[in-house]
Write a protein that holds these residues in place. Sequence first.
Motif, mmCIF file in Angstrom:
data_model
loop_
_atom_site.group_PDB
_atom_site.id
_atom_site.type_symbol
_atom_site.label_atom_id
_atom_site.label_comp_id
_atom_site.label_asym_id
_atom_site.label_seq_id
_atom_site.Cartn_x
_atom_site.Cartn_y
_atom_site.Cartn_z
ATOM 1 N N HIS A 5 8.805 -1.324 44.957
ATOM 2 C CA HIS A 5 8.264 -2.999 45.939
ATOM 3 C C HIS A 5 6.955 -2.991 45.448
ATOM 4 O O HIS A 5 6.353 -2.066 45.388
ATOM 5 C CB HIS A 5 8.855 -3.027 46.616
ATOM 6 C CG HIS A 5 9.091 -4.119 47.352
ATOM 7 N ND1 HIS A 5 10.193 -5.074 46.868
ATOM 8 C CD2 HIS A 5 7.997 -4.667 48.319
ATOM 9 C CE1 HIS A 5 9.330 -5.629 47.806
ATOM 10 N NE2 HIS A 5 8.544 -6.066 48.603
ATOM 11 N N ILE A 6 6.635 -4.101 46.104
ATOM 12 C CA ILE A 6 4.873 -4.417 46.281
ATOM 13 C C ILE A 6 4.351 -3.612 47.042
ATOM 14 O O ILE A 6 4.933 -3.800 48.517
ATOM 15 C CB ILE A 6 5.034 -5.249 45.869
ATOM 16 C CG1 ILE A 6 5.763 -6.893 44.950
ATOM 17 C CG2 ILE A 6 2.898 -5.790 46.036
ATOM 18 C CD1 ILE A 6 5.517 -7.994 45.256
ATOM 19 N N ASP A 7 3.342 -3.142 46.613
ATOM 20 C CA ASP A 7 2.512 -2.352 47.340
ATOM 21 C C ASP A 7 3.723 -1.317 48.425
ATOM 22 O O ASP A 7 2.762 -0.859 49.641
ATOM 23 C CB ASP A 7 2.657 -3.140 48.898
ATOM 24 C CG ASP A 7 0.880 -2.752 50.157
ATOM 25 O OD1 ASP A 7 0.426 -2.499 48.947
ATOM 26 O OD2 ASP A 7 0.830 -3.532 51.191
ATOM 27 N N GLU A 61 -8.058 -6.641 43.366
ATOM 28 C CA GLU A 61 -8.394 -7.739 44.666
ATOM 29 C C GLU A 61 -6.868 -7.339 45.212
ATOM 30 O O GLU A 61 -7.105 -7.507 46.595
ATOM 31 C CB GLU A 61 -9.189 -8.734 45.018
ATOM 32 C CG GLU A 61 -9.723 -8.674 44.589
ATOM 33 C CD GLU A 61 -11.081 -10.649 43.958
ATOM 34 O OE1 GLU A 61 -10.289 -11.270 44.189
ATOM 35 O OE2 GLU A 61 -11.936 -10.560 42.967
ATOM 36 N N ARG A 62 -6.118 -7.978 44.870
ATOM 37 C CA ARG A 62 -4.431 -8.289 45.645
ATOM 38 C C ARG A 62 -3.414 -6.987 45.762
ATOM 39 O O ARG A 62 -3.253 -6.939 46.175
ATOM 40 C CB ARG A 62 -4.213 -9.170 44.373
ATOM 41 C CG ARG A 62 -4.371 -10.751 44.473
ATOM 42 C CD ARG A 62 -3.791 -11.519 44.167
ATOM 43 N NE ARG A 62 -3.924 -13.008 44.473
ATOM 44 C CZ ARG A 62 -3.008 -14.229 44.641
ATOM 45 N NH1 ARG A 62 -1.901 -13.825 44.773
ATOM 46 N NH2 ARG A 62 -3.713 -15.064 45.077
ATOM 47 N N GLY A 63 -4.468 -6.121 45.115
ATOM 48 C CA GLY A 63 -3.686 -4.683 45.117
ATOM 49 C C GLY A 63 -1.911 -4.951 44.556
ATOM 50 O O GLY A 63 -1.125 -4.418 44.590
ATOM 51 N N ILE A 64 -1.746 -5.749 43.469
ATOM 52 C CA ILE A 64 -0.759 -5.683 42.373
ATOM 53 C C ILE A 64 -0.924 -5.883 41.032
ATOM 54 O O ILE A 64 -2.130 -5.733 40.687
ATOM 55 C CB ILE A 64 -0.437 -7.582 42.620
ATOM 56 C CG1 ILE A 64 -0.837 -8.412 42.648
ATOM 57 C CG2 ILE A 64 0.437 -7.202 44.180
ATOM 58 C CD1 ILE A 64 -0.558 -9.531 42.080
ATOM 59 N N PRO A 106 5.070 -4.055 36.385
ATOM 60 C CA PRO A 106 4.621 -4.502 37.257
ATOM 61 C C PRO A 106 6.042 -5.146 38.733
ATOM 62 O O PRO A 106 6.943 -4.864 38.407
ATOM 63 C CB PRO A 106 4.942 -6.567 36.573
ATOM 64 C CG PRO A 106 4.993 -5.547 35.565
ATOM 65 C CD PRO A 106 5.171 -4.355 35.152
ATOM 66 N N GLY A 107 5.269 -5.049 39.895
ATOM 67 C CA GLY A 107 6.013 -4.702 40.862
ATOM 68 C C GLY A 107 6.860 -6.264 41.065
ATOM 69 O O GLY A 107 8.101 -6.661 41.942
#
Length: 598
Positions: A12-14, A49-52, A78-79
């Motif tokens: 998942h993201i992050d 910057e966005r951490g994605i 990509p998440g």
Amino acid sequence: MKKIRNFCIIAHIDHGKSTLADRLLDYTGTVTAREKKEQLLDNMDLERERGITIKSHAIQMDFVYKGEDYVLNLIDTPGHVDFSYEVSRSIAACEGALLIVDAAQSIQAQTISNLYLALEHDLEIIPVLNKVDLPGANPEEVTDDIVDLLGCDPEDVIHASGKTGFGVDNILEAIIERIPHPSGDVTAPLQALIFDSVYNSYRGVETYFRVMNGEIKKGQRIQFMATGKTYNADEVGTLKLTQVPKQSIKAGDVGYLITGVKTASEIKVGDTITDAVNPTEKRIEGFEDVKPMVFAGIYPVDTEDYEELRASMEKLQLNDASLVFIPESSAALGFGFRCGFLGMLHLEIIQERLEREFDMTVITTVPNVSYNAFTNKHPDVPILVNNPSDLPEPSKLNRVEEPYIKATIITKSDFIGPVMSLCIEKRGQITNQTYLTPERVELTFDMPLAEIVFDFYDRLKTVSKGYASFDYHPIGMKTSKLVRVDILLNGQSVDALSALIHADSAYSIGKKMCEKLRQLIPRQQFDIPIQAAIGAKIISRETVKALRKDVTAKCYGGDISRKRKLLEKQKKGKKRMRQVGNVEIPQEAFMAVLKLND
């Protein structure tokens, strides 16, 4: 081939997959101390910057295990849900996947949807519990969740920390021991899967591929099966931190290919590469053209910048083939482009990249989705409606179909009530409710895509205090009762503010839009009526009052008719001014429509 392992990382993201990828590169000695930096595989400033991860990456690592040399190909994914097609192609190029779960946040919606993708392709799943060093980590409980989800043994779950590097050696050992080596026939005709492409301004499009059967040699004549075009393989090689040219790449391995193609749209992710002289009979399954889900108009703030905007969009399209755009014009905004995006995050990223990389300041209109309209004259022939102004007149309209999605939301059980009421407000119908654990519940809804385009994601995070995770996939078109709400300023329709809205909520949204615009449009020398209309019927009205000069100030005392005469004279002047007056709409007004509930 027995010494090759191809794997991807899904999470998942992050949940820390880019950081963990950094540790794998450090541990295998793929990067030197000088080349080291955070999120090494994310090469866009925006990603850092966005951490994605926006673009998937691939890198090859060499690792010595029990005295033998192994080649590990990591294909990063990509998440975010917007890029799920790219994730599915990356997964198709692998034999195994690291499933990373945050020890503090447990399993989220994207984890599950990407896991199902991996299981469909029969990948060997290695569960990794990341961030075990965090004070808020709950390793025992989350391990139980993973065991319930995968049906594996608790000992199979590897505890690790991407930050400190703890457990990385166990992950590498599991990759070599558990993931099967690639199978393929080196003597068969060439068959390779494209899982990504990158545009290089000096060398054209670089294609990343995984060879399933056969081998690809430098100088060979090759063919892309989806487009049917043939090219020369000018250069092939493997992907270390920099590209390493090779004479040939054989079945089971991952590499890059340069053919001198200058247009990114000719190379499609998911396509099959084969030999032009001796082609393979079977293309690799799963290829589809990426379809945009969300449409919005992008206009230059200054009309003179139109050509410059076109050039910027074309350059951006080279790096991101999923962006589609066609020219359009608007009475309110002049010339611009109608653009198709994969989702709202994609739209935000494109807008931000235009501003950063090309220095373009743009106005984005209200995003919408594409509908199918049917007229009374031809009730079986769909008319594609990407822009509300393309909708036929209500008198000629038979019906409108809109795209629906299946939405999966995972949240804490405390927030079921607010999440359900939000989804029902957005015309969602609940189809399933499953308790993953006593604390966490998975809700499944069928809902219109148009409803999640606006502010759904932000509001979902608000009502669940940030604990809900959201994932969706399209399920087709359904007939809906939709009407076009037009906004009239000073009697003239502003096409950029038109929206297709469900008939039940048209009145309340029209009223809110008028109220919001009244606050944002600056006062002029004349009254500005703001009206919301469906066809010829006005459903709501607000007025921006005129700035008035006190014309009776110098007239003190005397008869009332003297004052009235001055006021009547002023009234005539205001009326004449209103006929010729033009209303300037500030940029905030277009964006405000998205935030009607604030």
